[in-house]
Design a protein around this motif. Structure first.
Motif, short mmCIF file in Angstrom:
data_model
loop_
_atom_site.label_atom_id
_atom_site.label_comp_id
_atom_site.label_asym_id
_atom_site.label_seq_id
_atom_site.Cartn_x
_atom_site.Cartn_y
_atom_site.Cartn_z
N ALA A 79 -11.79 -49.84 -21.90
CA ALA A 79 -11.95 -50.19 -20.55
C ALA A 79 -12.24 -51.24 -19.84
N ALA A 80 -12.11 -52.75 -20.58
CA ALA A 80 -11.34 -53.92 -19.68
C ALA A 80 -10.49 -54.04 -20.07
N LEU A 81 -9.64 -54.27 -21.34
CA LEU A 81 -8.66 -54.10 -21.49
C LEU A 81 -7.40 -53.07 -20.15
N THR A 82 -7.86 -52.21 -20.20
CA THR A 82 -7.34 -51.33 -18.91
C THR A 82 -7.77 -52.45 -17.35
N ALA A 83 -8.83 -52.37 -17.24
CA ALA A 83 -8.33 -52.83 -16.27
C ALA A 83 -7.82 -53.83 -16.01
N ALA A 84 -7.41 -55.14 -16.31
CA ALA A 84 -6.25 -56.05 -16.14
C ALA A 84 -5.13 -55.91 -16.07
N LEU A 85 -4.77 -54.71 -17.59
CA LEU A 85 -3.44 -53.85 -17.14
C LEU A 85 -3.18 -54.12 -15.56
N ASP A 86 -3.94 -53.40 -15.14
CA ASP A 86 -3.83 -52.92 -13.85
C ASP A 86 -3.71 -53.22 -12.80
N HIS A 87 -4.45 -54.63 -13.00
CA HIS A 87 -4.53 -55.54 -11.90
C HIS A 87 -3.63 -57.08 -12.21
N VAL A 88 -2.94 -57.10 -13.31
CA VAL A 88 -1.70 -58.31 -13.73
C VAL A 88 -0.47 -58.16 -12.70
N SER A 89 0.07 -59.68 -12.20
CA SER A 89 1.04 -59.03 -11.72
C SER A 89 2.42 -60.01 -12.28
N GLY A 90 2.28 -60.47 -13.83
CA GLY A 90 3.28 -61.42 -13.66
C GLY A 90 4.51 -60.20 -14.45
N ASP A 91 4.91 -61.30 -14.86
CA ASP A 91 6.45 -60.66 -15.60
C ASP A 91 6.51 -60.61 -17.10
#
Length: 312
Positions: A79-91
């Motif tokens: 779930a924490a990895l999912t949160a990271a994917l939801d908030h990253v903005s890089g290419d």
């Protein structure tokens, strides 16, 4: 010439105060050598109870590229990895653990493979430092799920990986509650390649993945990407039915030809007890699938954000 990209690094952390300083130093040294940018580091605090969040607050004062997503409680690693994917903005996005077993120095190697046209570059563990019985369990699990899964899952690869933006967007559209991200990564498709990366010993602190959590992760991987256990129940049922039919024919022939019933009360009791155990076992497997369907029907969010801390 390698295209200049903005890199986001997503890192879940839970009670990692002993590691944070060294992780930030090593990660900062790697990112400072990369072209493009400004690069970004997104920490997801998964309900830490030590000084992890305070240390990240102090670090973000001097680091404008640092983002801390603080969850309302411990929701688990996936779930924490999912949160990271939801908030990253890089290419491109690099997912890694926060215990420095995933070495930041491997990121340039992953970017080099991405420059060759690969959308997913995952680390395949060239060496491990866990006790022999854990290494054996990992080896058996990866080979078991590789045989059972409906899609091809690479051997000996964890969550440490580089994902292109289109892969990240594809995974974000997957709504399932019981997440096995390394499986979703393979399911997404696109061009994928593994690179051999040594897995260092944990830098400090204690592992948050005990036997129960490891077993739950294994179940998530198997039950999310395979219906072979259900088919095994049907196949075993058919074999038992066929065996029982053959035995019934045998018993009838013995009775007709010798006027005696076959002996075997003890064997009969053992067969009944054994088949009762088999039935309960497969009822448990069916219950796993039903329980997961129940969780999906509730459609609760994967995590709850308490606070977002951004660099100034």
């Amino acid at each position: 010439m390698q295209e200049e990209l903005r890199v986001s690094v997503g890192i879940p952390v839970h009670n990692e105060e002993a590691v944070i300083s060294d992780l930030l130093a090593r990660l900062g040294a790697v990112l400072s050598t990369l072209p493009g940018g400004p690069h970004e580091v997104v920490f997801v605090d998964d309900g830490s109870t030590d000084r992890t969040v305070e240390m990240l607050r102090d670090a973000k004062v001097a680091n404008a590229s640092l983002v801390v997503i603080r969850l309302s409680r411990n929701f688990g690693h996936q779930a924490a990895l999912t949160a990271a994917l939801d908030h990253v903005s890089g290419d491109v996005v690099v997912l890694m653990d926060g215990d420095l077993q995933d070495v930041p120095e491997a990121i340039p190697l992953m970017l080099a493979k991405h420059a060759e046209g690969y959308d997913v570059v995952f680390a395949q563990r060239a060496s491990r430092h866990e006790p022999w019985y854990l290494r054996l369990c990992y080896d058996l699990f990866y080979r078991l799920i590789e045989r059972l899964a409906d899609i091809k899952l690479p051997l000996d690869s964890g969550d440490f990986s580089l994902l292109s933006r289109k892969v990240v967007d594809t995974i974000k559209r997957a709504p399932e509650r019981h997440r096995y991200l390394r499986g979703l990564r393979s399911w997404a498709g696109f061009r994928q390649i593994g690179v051999a990366v040594p897995r260092d010993p944990r830098f400090a602190g204690e592992s948050k993945y005990g036997p129960v959590r490891l077993l739950n992760l294994a179940f998530d991987g198997i039950f999310s990407f395979s219906i072979v256990p259900l088919r095994a129940a049907s196949i075993l049922g058919a074999l038992v039915t066929a065996s029982a039919s053959l035995y019934a024919i045998y018993a009838l022939l013995v009775k007709l030809l010798t006027d005696r019933s076959p002996q075997g009360f003890t064997a009969l009791v053992l067969v009944i007890v054994f088949m009762s155990g088999v039935q309960l076992f497969f009822l448990g497997i069916i219950g796993e699938y039903v329980g997961r369907a129940y969780d999906e029907a509730k459609a609760r969010p994967h995590y709850v954000v308490d606070e977002i801390i951004r660099g100034s």
